[in-house]
Design a protein around this motif. Sequence first.
Motif, PDB file in Angstrom:
ATOM      1  N   LEU A  80      35.399 -37.505   1.747  1.00 42.27           N
ATOM      2  CA  LEU A  80      35.783 -37.660   0.345  1.00 42.27           C
ATOM      3  C   LEU A  80      35.114 -36.603  -0.538  1.00 42.27           C
ATOM      4  N   TYR A  81      34.044 -36.010  -0.017  1.00 43.74           N
ATOM      5  CA  TYR A  81      33.302 -35.018  -0.799  1.00 43.74           C
ATOM      6  C   TYR A  81      33.501 -33.603  -0.279  1.00 43.74           C
ATOM      7  N   ALA A  82      34.594 -33.396   0.445  1.00 40.11           N
ATOM      8  CA  ALA A  82      34.914 -32.036   0.889  1.00 40.11           C
ATOM      9  C   ALA A  82      35.091 -31.143  -0.327  1.00 40.11           C
ATOM     10  N   GLY A  83      34.396 -30.029  -0.342  1.00 32.56           N
ATOM     11  CA  GLY A  83      34.500 -29.125  -1.479  1.00 32.56           C
ATOM     12  C   GLY A  83      33.580 -29.469  -2.633  1.00 32.56           C
ATOM     13  N   LEU A  84      32.562 -30.311  -2.386  1.00 36.88           N
ATOM     14  CA  LEU A  84      31.669 -30.725  -3.479  1.00 36.88           C
ATOM     15  C   LEU A  84      30.960 -29.535  -4.123  1.00 36.88           C
ATOM     16  N   SER A  85      30.438 -28.617  -3.308  1.00 35.13           N
ATOM     17  CA  SER A  85      29.710 -27.478  -3.866  1.00 35.13           C
ATOM     18  C   SER A  85      30.630 -26.612  -4.723  1.00 35.13           C
ATOM     19  N   ALA A  86      31.888 -26.448  -4.272  1.00 31.25           N
ATOM     20  CA  ALA A  86      32.852 -25.673  -5.055  1.00 31.25           C
ATOM     21  C   ALA A  86      33.218 -26.412  -6.331  1.00 31.25           C
ATOM     22  N   GLY A  87      33.335 -27.741  -6.236  1.00 31.26           N
ATOM     23  CA  GLY A  87      33.662 -28.534  -7.423  1.00 31.26           C
ATOM     24  C   GLY A  87      32.576 -28.454  -8.480  1.00 31.26           C
ATOM     25  N   LEU A  88      31.325 -28.529  -8.051  1.00 34.09           N
ATOM     26  CA  LEU A  88      30.212 -28.429  -8.995  1.00 34.09           C
ATOM     27  C   LEU A  88      30.141 -27.036  -9.617  1.00 34.09           C
ATOM     28  N   THR A 108      34.081 -25.333 -17.060  1.00 34.54           N
ATOM     29  CA  THR A 108      33.893 -26.262 -18.183  1.00 34.54           C
ATOM     30  C   THR A 108      32.907 -25.698 -19.202  1.00 34.54           C
ATOM     31  N   GLY A 109      31.827 -25.116 -18.698  1.00 32.70           N
ATOM     32  CA  GLY A 109      30.863 -24.505 -19.618  1.00 32.70           C
ATOM     33  C   GLY A 109      31.490 -23.400 -20.451  1.00 32.70           C
ATOM     34  N   SER A 110      32.333 -22.597 -19.810  1.00 32.75           N
ATOM     35  CA  SER A 110      32.971 -21.478 -20.522  1.00 32.75           C
ATOM     36  C   SER A 110      33.968 -21.965 -21.559  1.00 32.75           C
ATOM     37  N   ARG A 111      34.816 -22.935 -21.181  1.00 32.14           N
ATOM     38  CA  ARG A 111      35.859 -23.346 -22.131  1.00 32.14           C
ATOM     39  C   ARG A 111      35.277 -24.085 -23.330  1.00 32.14           C
ATOM     40  N   ILE A 136      40.794 -17.898 -20.932  1.00 34.71           N
ATOM     41  CA  ILE A 136      39.700 -17.013 -20.503  1.00 34.71           C
ATOM     42  C   ILE A 136      38.788 -17.737 -19.516  1.00 34.71           C
ATOM     43  N   ALA A 137      38.438 -18.981 -19.825  1.00 36.43           N
ATOM     44  CA  ALA A 137      37.552 -19.743 -18.943  1.00 36.43           C
ATOM     45  C   ALA A 137      38.177 -19.957 -17.567  1.00 36.43           C
ATOM     46  N   ALA A 138      39.490 -20.151 -17.530  1.00 35.83           N
ATOM     47  CA  ALA A 138      40.173 -20.382 -16.261  1.00 35.83           C
ATOM     48  C   ALA A 138      40.106 -19.160 -15.352  1.00 35.83           C
ATOM     49  N   VAL A 139      40.271 -17.987 -15.932  1.00 37.34           N
ATOM     50  CA  VAL A 139      40.196 -16.760 -15.133  1.00 37.34           C
ATOM     51  C   VAL A 139      38.783 -16.567 -14.598  1.00 37.34           C
ATOM     52  N   VAL A 140      37.786 -16.829 -15.440  1.00 34.04           N
ATOM     53  CA  VAL A 140      36.386 -16.703 -15.021  1.00 34.04           C
ATOM     54  C   VAL A 140      36.074 -17.700 -13.899  1.00 34.04           C
ATOM     55  N   GLY A 141      36.604 -18.901 -14.003  1.00 38.84           N
ATOM     56  CA  GLY A 141      36.305 -19.932 -13.017  1.00 38.84           C
ATOM     57  C   GLY A 141      37.259 -19.990 -11.847  1.00 38.84           C
ATOM     58  N   ASN A 142      38.247 -19.099 -11.796  1.00 39.49           N
ATOM     59  CA  ASN A 142      39.267 -19.177 -10.742  1.00 39.49           C
ATOM     60  C   ASN A 142      38.711 -19.070  -9.326  1.00 39.49           C
ATOM     61  N   PRO A 143      37.743 -18.168  -9.036  1.00 39.84           N
ATOM     62  CA  PRO A 143      37.214 -18.107  -7.674  1.00 39.84           C
ATOM     63  C   PRO A 143      36.658 -19.445  -7.182  1.00 39.84           C
ATOM     64  N   ALA A 144      35.916 -20.140  -8.033  1.00 36.03           N
ATOM     65  CA  ALA A 144      35.369 -21.438  -7.638  1.00 36.03           C
ATOM     66  C   ALA A 144      36.478 -22.477  -7.498  1.00 36.03           C
ATOM     67  N   ASP A 145      37.471 -22.415  -8.391  1.00 36.32           N
ATOM     68  CA  ASP A 145      38.593 -23.350  -8.329  1.00 36.32           C
ATOM     69  C   ASP A 145      39.394 -23.135  -7.047  1.00 36.32           C
ATOM     70  N   LEU A 146      39.639 -21.887  -6.701  1.00 32.46           N
ATOM     71  CA  LEU A 146      40.359 -21.551  -5.474  1.00 32.46           C
ATOM     72  C   LEU A 146      39.577 -22.018  -4.250  1.00 32.46           C
ATOM     73  N   SER A 147      38.264 -21.836  -4.282  1.00 30.40           N
ATOM     74  CA  SER A 147      37.421 -22.279  -3.173  1.00 30.40           C
ATOM     75  C   SER A 147      37.511 -23.788  -2.990  1.00 30.40           C
ATOM     76  N   LEU A 148      37.534 -24.516  -4.099  1.00 26.80           N
ATOM     77  CA  LEU A 148      37.636 -25.972  -4.040  1.00 26.80           C
ATOM     78  C   LEU A 148      38.943 -26.402  -3.361  1.00 26.80           C
ATOM     79  N   VAL A 149      40.053 -25.790  -3.769  1.00 26.06           N
ATOM     80  CA  VAL A 149      41.357 -26.118  -3.179  1.00 26.06           C
ATOM     81  C   VAL A 149      41.373 -25.786  -1.689  1.00 26.06           C
TER      82      VAL A 149
END
Length: 225
Positions: A30-38, A45-48, A83-96
């Motif tokens: 259930l916690y697969a990708g936890l590090s990427a999610g954090l 979230t911090g950026s937006r 802007i925040a989405a582009v900055v955070g995209n690598p982590a978001d992609l890693s999570l997926v």
Amino acid sequence: GLLPEAQRDNYSSSLVAVRRIVAEEGVASLYAGLSAGLTRQVVYTGSRLGLYDVFTDKAKEANGGKPLPLHQTALCALAAGGIAAVVGNPADLSLVRMQADSMLPPAERRGYSSVVSALLSIVKHEGPLGLLKGAGPTATRAMGLNLGMLGGNTEAKKHLKQAGLEGNALIFSASAIAGFFASAFSLPFDYVKTQIQKQKPDAAGRLQYASSADCALQRLRAGGP
């Protein structure tokens, strides 16, 4: 053991999905990708939130300290989200990728151990620009989310104050309104974004979806609105 293909995409509810995943793969799955999610939450979230405050403060200064009209609030929310989405995209992609990887047959898994492992694997197999895969739909989804959540919260508070609400009633009412609009604006884009990010080339090297629009049209034809 992995769930049979026929069952994986046919959960009747979230509770059924959780029960099956825990039964077949354990609680840890259930916690697969936890590090990427954090990492995603910290960066995106911090950026937006930070950018929205910066943009609205600058806009208020330009307006001589007056409350922002709806269109300026909306522009601040859209810009901050994109802007925040582009900055955070690598982590978001890693999570997926980490979550999708856990659902593959063992022979096809890349075995990501952390967000760093996922990022390095993406760069190795797809090049540095691979980290921006899905950035377009991710940014579009984030703009819709930010417009509903932050822009909606600001506008709701402004109008509810004029109606006489204050204190906790004001806070909870504005938050509920913002939550509704955030979900309504972002869910369609969120679905398309996830489909784009988790796709992999077939044996001929072709991707299933050529663009966000192509993905949306294919899914509409397959399952309707």
